[in-house]
Write a protein that holds these residues in place. Structure first.
Motif, PDB file in Angstrom:
ATOM      1  N   ALA A  56      26.055  -7.381  11.644  1.00  0.00           N
ATOM      2  CA  ALA A  56      25.440  -7.000  10.163  1.00  0.00           C
ATOM      3  C   ALA A  56      25.886  -8.321   9.359  1.00  0.00           C
ATOM      4  CB  ALA A  56      25.469  -5.928   9.867  1.00  0.00           C
ATOM      5  N   ASN A  57      24.884  -8.715   8.415  1.00  0.00           N
ATOM      6  CA  ASN A  57      25.373  -9.684   7.182  1.00  0.00           C
ATOM      7  C   ASN A  57      26.359 -10.841   7.737  1.00  0.00           C
ATOM      8  OD1 ASN A  57      23.983  -7.776   5.518  1.00  0.00           O
ATOM      9  ND2 ASN A  57      25.981  -6.334   5.457  1.00  0.00           N
ATOM     10  N   LYS A  60      17.153 -13.168   1.777  1.00  0.00           N
ATOM     11  CA  LYS A  60      15.967 -12.512   1.371  1.00  0.00           C
ATOM     12  C   LYS A  60      16.607 -10.891   1.542  1.00  0.00           C
ATOM     13  CE  LYS A  60      11.892 -14.908   2.654  1.00  0.00           C
ATOM     14  NZ  LYS A  60      11.374 -14.757   1.333  1.00  0.00           N
ATOM     15  N   ALA A  61      17.674 -10.815   2.241  1.00  0.00           N
ATOM     16  CA  ALA A  61      18.290  -9.418   2.532  1.00  0.00           C
ATOM     17  C   ALA A  61      18.968  -9.287   1.166  1.00  0.00           C
ATOM     18  CB  ALA A  61      19.082  -9.308   3.738  1.00  0.00           C
ATOM     19  N   ASP A  62      19.872 -10.221   0.945  1.00  0.00           N
ATOM     20  CA  ASP A  62      20.644  -9.897  -0.482  1.00  0.00           C
ATOM     21  C   ASP A  62      19.585  -9.883  -1.758  1.00  0.00           C
ATOM     22  OD1 ASP A  62      22.853 -10.208   0.999  1.00  0.00           O
ATOM     23  OD2 ASP A  62      23.127 -12.526   0.732  1.00  0.00           O
ATOM     24  N   LYS A  63      18.938 -10.382  -1.556  1.00  0.00           N
ATOM     25  CA  LYS A  63      17.788 -10.362  -2.856  1.00  0.00           C
ATOM     26  C   LYS A  63      17.258  -8.900  -2.927  1.00  0.00           C
ATOM     27  CE  LYS A  63      14.147 -12.611  -5.015  1.00  0.00           C
ATOM     28  NZ  LYS A  63      12.938 -13.759  -5.122  1.00  0.00           N
ATOM     29  N   LEU A  64      17.085  -8.396  -1.746  1.00  0.00           N
ATOM     30  CA  LEU A  64      16.316  -6.899  -1.694  1.00  0.00           C
ATOM     31  C   LEU A  64      17.399  -5.937  -1.715  1.00  0.00           C
ATOM     32  CD1 LEU A  64      13.826  -7.498   1.360  1.00  0.00           C
ATOM     33  CD2 LEU A  64      13.152  -7.380  -1.098  1.00  0.00           C
ATOM     34  N   GLY A  65      18.646  -6.369  -1.870  1.00  0.00           N
ATOM     35  CA  GLY A  65      19.686  -5.321  -1.862  1.00  0.00           C
ATOM     36  C   GLY A  65      20.098  -4.578  -0.636  1.00  0.00           C
ATOM     37  N   GLN A  66      19.630  -5.176   0.468  1.00  0.00           N
ATOM     38  CA  GLN A  66      19.754  -4.417   1.939  1.00  0.00           C
ATOM     39  C   GLN A  66      20.648  -5.305   2.946  1.00  0.00           C
ATOM     40  OE1 GLN A  66      15.457  -3.823   2.459  1.00  0.00           O
ATOM     41  NE2 GLN A  66      15.909  -1.576   2.288  1.00  0.00           N
ATOM     42  N   ASP A  67      21.134  -4.624   4.094  1.00  0.00           N
ATOM     43  CA  ASP A  67      21.640  -5.440   4.908  1.00  0.00           C
ATOM     44  C   ASP A  67      20.606  -6.168   5.866  1.00  0.00           C
ATOM     45  OD1 ASP A  67      24.263  -4.345   4.299  1.00  0.00           O
ATOM     46  OD2 ASP A  67      23.230  -2.189   5.190  1.00  0.00           O
ATOM     47  N   LEU A  68      21.206  -7.182   6.445  1.00  0.00           N
ATOM     48  CA  LEU A  68      20.593  -7.925   7.484  1.00  0.00           C
ATOM     49  C   LEU A  68      21.300  -7.790   8.860  1.00  0.00           C
ATOM     50  CD1 LEU A  68      18.438 -10.125   8.287  1.00  0.00           C
ATOM     51  CD2 LEU A  68      20.363 -11.813   8.082  1.00  0.00           C
ATOM     52  N   ILE A  69      20.566  -7.237   9.756  1.00  0.00           N
ATOM     53  CA  ILE A  69      21.054  -6.782  11.024  1.00  0.00           C
ATOM     54  C   ILE A  69      20.387  -7.440  12.100  1.00  0.00           C
ATOM     55  CG2 ILE A  69      21.977  -4.381  10.217  1.00  0.00           C
ATOM     56  CD1 ILE A  69      19.459  -3.309  11.919  1.00  0.00           C
ATOM     57  N   MET A  70      21.173  -7.977  13.070  1.00  0.00           N
ATOM     58  CA  MET A  70      20.744  -8.574  14.112  1.00  0.00           C
ATOM     59  C   MET A  70      20.245  -7.548  15.443  1.00  0.00           C
ATOM     60  SD  MET A  70      19.683 -11.428  15.978  1.00  0.00           S
ATOM     61  CE  MET A  70      20.785 -12.720  14.864  1.00  0.00           C
ATOM     62  N   ILE A  71      18.912  -7.636  15.982  1.00  0.00           N
ATOM     63  CA  ILE A  71      18.542  -6.744  16.623  1.00  0.00           C
ATOM     64  C   ILE A  71      18.596  -7.363  18.086  1.00  0.00           C
ATOM     65  CG2 ILE A  71      16.296  -5.369  17.526  1.00  0.00           C
ATOM     66  CD1 ILE A  71      17.610  -4.458  15.018  1.00  0.00           C
TER      67      ILE A  71
END
Length: 317
Positions: free
Chosen positions: A34-35, A65-76
Motif C-alpha cells: 500500500a501507498n 489520484k489516491a492522495d487527492k481522494l484521501g484514500q489508500d492505493l493498494i496493489m491487488i
C-alpha cells in the motif's frame, strides 16, 4: 515474521502492520502493498472502492489520484499486465471483511443453534412468553426456526399453535413458506418391548421484518481487541489440531511397537519350545551348512509336532 506494511492509512480505522497481518491471516489473504511501499513503475489499471474501473494510469499518477481522494492505493496484482491497483480505505475494507466474513458468520452459527422447540400442549400464557423471547432474539439474527414434535393424533393441535404464534409475532417477523411436516423417529429406545408411538415433526421458519446488518460502529481499540481475540483463538485451535495429529501418530506407533513385541515374544516362545527336553530333538549342521532336525528316540508323534512348529514359523515369515 510479519510482513512490513504501512503504519499509516486513511479512513476511520488506521491499523498498524501487526493488526493488518493478523486480520489478513484470519481472512486467509496476503497483505497488500500500500501507498509508498508499492515499488512499481509501469502502468496500472485503477479501480475504485466499488471495484469499478477508473482508468489506466502510470503508477505514480495513480498514487497522486489516491492522495487527492484521501484514500489508500493498494496493489491487488502486479503479475498481470497492466498491473491491478485499487483506491480505497484499506483498514476500513479489512475491518468490513473481518466483521462480515468472520464475526457475523460465527455469531450467526451460534444463533442458528438457538431455535425454538414448543410443546403441543403449551398454554397461551407460555406461548406469549415465547413470542417475547423471539422478539428479543430477532434483534440479533434474521431467521428463526420453530419446531414441535408431537404424537400424530395431536398434529392438528400443533399446527394451530404454530398459526397462533404466527399471528402473535406478525409485527416483527413473517413466515418463510408453509409448515413442513415429516415423520419423527427417536434414535434409541431403552425398553425395546415398549411399542414406539408414531410421532411427527412440524417445522416453520420465520424471517425478521427489519433485517439486522453488521455496522462498523466499533471504536478502533475494540475492533483491534476483537481481531486479537480471534487471532489467538485460531492459533489455539491450530495447536490443538497439531496435538491431535501427534497423539494419533503416537497411538499408531505404539500399536506398531506392540505388534513387533508380539512377534518377538512368539519367536522367543518358539525358541523355548525348541529347547524343551520333552520334544526330544536338537539342531544339527550337515555338509550343506543348513539346519536340520533329527529325533533322539525316533518318536513319530514328536516329529509331527516339530514339523508343524517349523511350518508355522516359516508361514509367519
Amino acid at each position: 515474521m510479519f510482513r512490513k506494511v504501512p503504519i499509516y492509512c486513511f479512513g476511520k480505522y488506521k491499523f498498524n502492520a501487526n493488526i493488518i497481518n493478523k486480520v489478513s491471516t484470519l481472512l486467509k489473504i496476503k497483505p497488500s502493498l500500500a501507498n509508498e511501499d508499492i515499488n512499481f513503475f509501469g502502468d496500472v489499471r485503477l479501480l475504485d472502492s466499488q471495484n469499478k474501473l477508473i482508468g489506466v494510469f502510470a503508477c505514480e499518477e495513480a498514487r497522486k489520484k489516491a492522495d487527492k481522494l484521501g484514500q489508500d492505493l493498494i496493489m491487488i496484482n502486479q503479475e498481470i499486465k497492466p498491473a491491478l491497483c485499487k483506491v480505497c480505505d484499506y483498514s476500513d475494507e479489512l475491518a468490513s471483511k473481518f466483521m462480515n466474513d468472520i464475526v457475523k458468520i460465527k455469531e450467526q452459527q451460534k444463533l442458528n443453534d438457538q431455535h425454538f422447540k414448543l410443546s403441543h400442549s403449551i398454554t397461551m400464557q407460555d406461548l406469549k412468553l415465547k413470542v417475547n423471547q423471539a422478539k428479543d432474539l430477532m434483534k440479533k439474527q434474521n431467521t428463526l426456526r420453530v419446531t414441535i414434535i408431537c404424537p400424530i393424533e395431536t398434529a392438528i393441535q400443533a399446527k394451530s399453535i404454530l398459526y397462533t404464534l404466527k399471528d402473535l409475532s406478525q409485527s416483527f417477523m413473517i413466515p418463510i413458506g408453509d409448515i413442513k411436516t415429516k415423520d419423527f423417529k427417536e434414535k434409541e429406545q431403552f425398553d425395546k418391548k415398549k411399542e414406539q408411538q408414531e410421532q411427527v415433526q412440524l417445522d416453520i421458519e420465520f424471517e425478521s421484518i427489519e433485517k439486522t446488518e453488521q455496522h462498523l460502529d466499533l471504536p478502533q481499540i475494540k475492533i483491534e481487541r476483537l481481531i486479537n481475540q480471534y487471532y489467538s483463538r485460531s492459533l489455539q485451535e491450530k495447536t490443538e489440531d497439531e496435538q491431535d495429529l501427534a497423539d494419533l501418530f503416537k497411538v499408531q506407533q505404539s500399536e506398531k511397537d506392540k505388534k513387533l513385541e508380539t512377534q518377538d515374544s512368539k519367536k522367543s516362545k518358539l525358541e523355548e519350545m525348541m529347547e524343551d527336553d520333552e520334544l526330544d530333538f536338537q539342531l544339527q549342521d550337515i555338509s550343506t551348512n543348513t539346519s536340520s532336525c533329527y529325533l533322539k528316540d525316533g518318536n513319530l508323534s514328536k516329529y509331527v509336532k516339530l514339523y508343524k512348529m517349523i511350518e508355522w514359523s516359516q508361514g509367519r515369515k
